[in-house]
Write a protein that holds these residues in place. Sequence first.
Motif, mmCIF file in Angstrom:
data_model
loop_
_atom_site.group_PDB
_atom_site.id
_atom_site.type_symbol
_atom_site.label_atom_id
_atom_site.label_comp_id
_atom_site.label_asym_id
_atom_site.label_seq_id
_atom_site.Cartn_x
_atom_site.Cartn_y
_atom_site.Cartn_z
ATOM 1 N N ARG A 73 0.823 -1.217 0.000
ATOM 2 C CA ARG A 73 0.000 0.000 0.000
ATOM 3 C C ARG A 73 0.855 1.265 0.000
ATOM 4 N NH1 ARG A 73 -3.801 -1.661 4.963
ATOM 5 N NH2 ARG A 73 -1.775 -2.489 5.621
ATOM 6 N N ARG A 75 2.740 3.123 -2.067
ATOM 7 C CA ARG A 75 2.958 3.207 -3.508
ATOM 8 C C ARG A 75 4.309 3.811 -3.857
ATOM 9 N NH1 ARG A 75 -1.490 6.334 -6.901
ATOM 10 N NH2 ARG A 75 -0.509 8.093 -5.840
ATOM 11 N N GLU A 108 -9.376 -3.436 5.393
ATOM 12 C CA GLU A 108 -7.956 -3.702 5.142
ATOM 13 C C GLU A 108 -7.778 -4.756 4.059
ATOM 14 O OE1 GLU A 108 -3.964 -5.249 7.527
ATOM 15 O OE2 GLU A 108 -5.667 -4.416 8.648
ATOM 16 N N GLU A 111 -8.206 -2.985 0.844
ATOM 17 C CA GLU A 111 -7.073 -2.085 0.609
ATOM 18 C C GLU A 111 -5.864 -2.857 0.096
ATOM 19 O OE1 GLU A 111 -6.267 -0.078 4.227
ATOM 20 O OE2 GLU A 111 -8.114 1.113 4.204
ATOM 21 N N VAL A 112 -5.535 -3.940 0.792
ATOM 22 C CA VAL A 112 -4.359 -4.722 0.426
ATOM 23 C C VAL A 112 -4.546 -5.395 -0.935
ATOM 24 C CG1 VAL A 112 -2.951 -6.728 1.035
ATOM 25 C CG2 VAL A 112 -3.663 -5.107 2.810
ATOM 26 N N VAL A 115 -6.318 -2.158 -3.847
ATOM 27 C CA VAL A 115 -5.447 -0.992 -4.018
ATOM 28 C C VAL A 115 -3.987 -1.435 -4.151
ATOM 29 C CG1 VAL A 115 -4.670 1.174 -2.994
ATOM 30 C CG2 VAL A 115 -7.061 0.483 -2.774
ATOM 31 N N GLY A 116 -3.601 -2.442 -3.364
ATOM 32 C CA GLY A 116 -2.231 -2.947 -3.471
ATOM 33 C C GLY A 116 -1.898 -3.431 -4.867
ATOM 34 N N ASN A 119 -1.402 -0.546 -7.163
ATOM 35 C CA ASN A 119 -0.086 0.057 -6.934
ATOM 36 C C ASN A 119 1.014 -0.707 -7.670
ATOM 37 O OD1 ASN A 119 -1.185 2.014 -5.279
ATOM 38 N ND2 ASN A 119 -0.658 0.968 -3.365
#
Length: 360
Positions: A73, A75, A108, A111-112, A115-116, A119
């Motif tokens: 996360r 970036r 989370e 997100e991981v 979004v991870g 990234n």
Amino acid sequence: MEKLVMLELLRSYYAGKKVFLTGHTGFKGTWMMALLHQLGAEVKGYALAPEDSAPFHNLFSGLNVQSVIADIRNRKQLTEEIASFQPDYVFHLAAQPLVLLSYEIPSETFEVNVVGTANVLEAARQLEKRCNIIVITTDKVYDNKEHHGLYKEEDRLGGYDPYSASKACTELVVDSFRNSFFNVKDILIHRKALASARAGNVIGGGDFSRNRIIPDAAKALLQGKEILVRNPGSVRPWQHVLEPVCGYLLLGTKMTDDPVSFSQAFNFGPQPEDHLTVKELVELAIKTWGSGKMEVSSNGAAMHEANLLKLDISKAAEQLSWKPQLSAPQAIEWSMDWYKTPVEQQAEFTFTQIDNYLRK
């Protein structure tokens, strides 16, 4: 493949090549790191520190692998690490991989996993060189109706629990980047090939994750306790960890030769007859171990978990010439043999299993 063909093929593509591996401290990532080391690749790993309860990765602390302990996360750092390394291949395994944990930390998990992944792909987009990128998702990306049919790559995506939904979203991120930035029509300009790999439930030595049946069985058997089973009738596409890991690497070779044709999604799972129930899996584990008992929990899982899931692997078989090398009983035997091995010999035994697999 015939004896030595897999070994020689993979070495011809990965020896001396730079491989950026996210999630290298995890169960599957550690196996992949060890395998890439065997193949002569130059590896740079990027992941969170291994958990104290998961000592598998620490067995290989002596390998000549660059290890960056950081969060996908982040970036900025991720982009800098990929840019400085200039990889030929990116294998993205880093994730929050547990269904039940995703109920505890849903935000989370998204997100991981989502979004991870964005990234990682955004960082790879900055590379000016040719690069193959393979994003590892899961068999749980499908809108699972829990029927006895086999899910194919073109089937509808979905997800009941946060983990499954996050991985389905990850596939949408991959598809968006493939269309928007890595479109095969412009391959000569961006020089990137992007694929996703959807694997079934992996088993094997070194897995110490919570709420996974083989680690739970091994811990119970080592302690002389009964194996507690939540959902004995649940059917899963069980496979030894080396099956999909070698599949990912094989996919990478195909992308090198033909990035246009192989920038797509592929399932990696067992043969249809090797989709076993949890109860069947545990019974085979006990038989392999030579002793032990199973106890079915009266409560089952508190949160929803799918009871039936099967993968269709015909696409990988036809287009990649990939197929499982181990039957379900063999995969279970290999797994339990690893846990029986004394700790000081487990690293060497891991390399022995890799070598035996590649020479099958």
